[in-house]
Design a protein around this motif. Structure first.
Motif, short mmCIF file in Angstrom:
data_model
loop_
_atom_site.label_atom_id
_atom_site.label_comp_id
_atom_site.label_asym_id
_atom_site.label_seq_id
_atom_site.Cartn_x
_atom_site.Cartn_y
_atom_site.Cartn_z
N LEU A 63 7.65 2.02 -12.67
CA LEU A 63 7.53 2.56 -11.32
C LEU A 63 6.76 1.58 -10.44
N VAL A 64 7.38 1.13 -9.38
CA VAL A 64 6.75 0.22 -8.44
C VAL A 64 6.89 0.79 -7.03
N ASP A 65 6.00 0.38 -6.16
CA ASP A 65 5.96 0.88 -4.79
C ASP A 65 6.85 0.01 -3.91
N THR A 66 8.15 0.27 -3.96
CA THR A 66 9.11 -0.50 -3.17
C THR A 66 9.35 0.17 -1.83
N ARG A 67 9.28 -0.61 -0.77
CA ARG A 67 9.53 -0.13 0.58
C ARG A 67 10.47 -1.10 1.28
N PRO A 68 10.99 -0.74 2.45
CA PRO A 68 11.82 -1.69 3.19
C PRO A 68 11.06 -2.99 3.46
N MET A 69 11.68 -4.10 3.08
CA MET A 69 11.13 -5.45 3.26
C MET A 69 9.84 -5.65 2.47
N ARG A 70 9.66 -4.89 1.40
CA ARG A 70 8.51 -5.07 0.51
C ARG A 70 9.00 -4.90 -0.92
N VAL A 71 9.01 -5.99 -1.69
CA VAL A 71 9.62 -5.96 -3.02
C VAL A 71 8.66 -6.55 -4.04
N PRO A 72 8.69 -6.04 -5.29
CA PRO A 72 7.87 -6.63 -6.35
C PRO A 72 8.54 -7.86 -6.93
#
Length: 453
Positions: A148-157
């Motif tokens: 589980l990662v905190d992925t948002r628009p224009m924010r990627v692990p």
């Protein structure tokens, strides 16, 4: 009694085998309990030995003398919370009067030895509160990204930090970035992870790969535009500059600056526009920037100036228009000609893989995080993918991207090929491809392994 001894031997043997072959499993089964007890039992003596204690306050000394009680000893920072993570422990400490967060940061190496942990880092949460993050094993040796990662628009692990935290590439916070590294240092794997993470998002990918496209063209189904030579790259960058100017005209038309419009609704970039009018953000990936800056003839020099000028304009003005730069190379110094240092000054994010000399590390990190230069030149050759990342705040961290093969990246791009935006300004540079083959099921979580850059 015999069965008890046998069970104990089996438990010890299992713990030793897990610690050798599966350190993450060992930490979650045996290591976390042993480490927690070790930290709590040794805490006072370790803090005293590391010089992280302060004398008792005067009122306590006076009270002890008045009541004929023993003189109170020095006091260590108070533990506010102990939190167990998948890779170690997180201690939140309340500093005593007279202590400073820098004192704790300077003692991290001694704390690592004293608590028998693999690594200790500190960060100041707020005034007087410091968090110590301890890792129970080398998380960069075999990188396993959390499910589980905190992925948002224009924010990627894209990688894992040495303290067990996930390293994100956030374009809205750090719009442009520079990635340096020698051959076989892991730049290509880092770039594949970035493309694979951006593929499921609503974003247009633009690639410039002057090595005849050997790195980016296998991923072409998810790219809106690709260039494999400097001449095409110059035309593509001019088209992006023209697109940027058109986006600014759209923002101007939608600003609606009147007295009855709240400040929060006045558009200043594409993210303030309504979703139905918002242009698709564009990420431009330049694989080897030196191929764009080198020249041998007068005509090539004119083309070079045209390319560097376009890149500098995109770096200075592209953020509000939703154009973001990812520039990769082995070196990025003033020897590449005029305009290079001006372009580098606009690249906020910096990532340095293993480099061949100190000057290359200085090009990436010397002007934003001088302390990170020494860490960058100490990356061993047998750990491809390990890098030092920093930004304009002066902070830096050691990271490593999980190993992703070219086939895995190609499968991901093919799976999300239907999300590729079709922009008219980039249509002349859209790669021509054949029929799409069936895409296999997603591969399981990947782990780090020696990989070629």
């Amino acid at each position: 009694m015999t069965w008890l001894i046998t069970a104990l031997v089996l438990v010890v043997a299992t713990a030793g085998l897990l610690r050798w072959r599966r350190p993450a499993w060992y930490w979650l089964t045996f290591g976390v309990t042993l480490a927690t007890l070790r930290v709590l039992v040794r805490y006072g003596s370790v803090m005293d030995a590391c010089g992280l204690t302060v004398p008792a306050p005067r009122w306590r000394l006076t009270l002890a003398r008045m009541t004929n009680r023993p003189v109170p000893g020095p006091r260590a920072p108070r533990i506010l919370r102990v939190r167990v993570t998948r890779t170690g422990l997180a201690l939140r400490l309340k500093l005593r009067p007279g202590q400073d967060a820098f004192d704790v940061a300077a003692s991290c190496d001694r704390l690592r030895h004293s608590f028998a942990m693999n690594g200790v880092t500190s960060r100041e949460l707020r005034s007087g509160v410091v968090e110590l993050r301890m890792t129970g094993y080398d998380v960069l040796r075999r990188v396993q990204m959390p499910a589980l990662v905190d992925t948002r628009p224009m924010r990627v692990p894209v990688a894992l930090c040495e303290d067990g935290a996930v390293h994100y590439r956030d374009y809205r916070t750090v719009p442009h970035a520079l990635t340096l590294g020698a051959t076989e240092s892991g730049k290509s794997v880092y770039q594949r992870n970035l493309v694979a993470a951006l593929a499921p998002q609503r974003v247009a990918l633009v690639g410039i790969d002057c090595k005849q496209g050997v790195e980016l063209f296998p991923l072409a189904r998810r790219f809106s535009a690709l260039a494999d030579n400097p001449d095409t790259a110059a035309e593509l960058l001019d088209a992006l500059v023209s697109h940027m100017q058109d986006v600014y005209q759209l923002i101007r038309a939608e600003q609606r600056i009147t007295a009855d419009v709240p400040d929060a609704e006045i558009a200043a970039d594409i993210w303030d526009l309504p979703e139905d009018l918002r242009p698709v953000p564009i990420v431009v990936l330049v694989d080897e920037v030196a191929e764009l800056a080198l020249f041998a003839t007068k005509d090539e020099e004119k083309r070079r100036d045209r390319i560097i000028t376009a890149l500098a304009r995109l770096a200075q003005l592209g953020r509000a228009a939703g154009v973001y730069l990812e520039i990769c190379g082995q070196r990025f110094g003033s020897e590449l000609g005029k305009g290079i240092t001006m372009l580098r000054a606009q690249l906020t994010g910096r990532t340095a893989h293993r480099v061949n000399d100190e000057s290359s590390a200085n090009m990436a990190l010397g002007d934003i995080a001088p302390d990170a230069v020494l860490a960058a030149i100490q990356i061993p050759t047998d750990t491809p993918g390990v890098a030092i990342t920093g930004d304009s705040t002066g902070g830096w961290a050691r990271i490593r991207a999980p190993h992703t093969s070219l086939r895995q990246a190609v499968n991901t791009c093919n799976r999300y090929a239907d999300l590729t935006p079709d922009l008219s300004v980039l249509a002349p540079f859209r790669p021509v491809l054949g029929t799409l083959a069936p895409v296999p099921a997603p591969a399981p979580a990947v782990e780090s392994a020696p990989a070629a850059a």
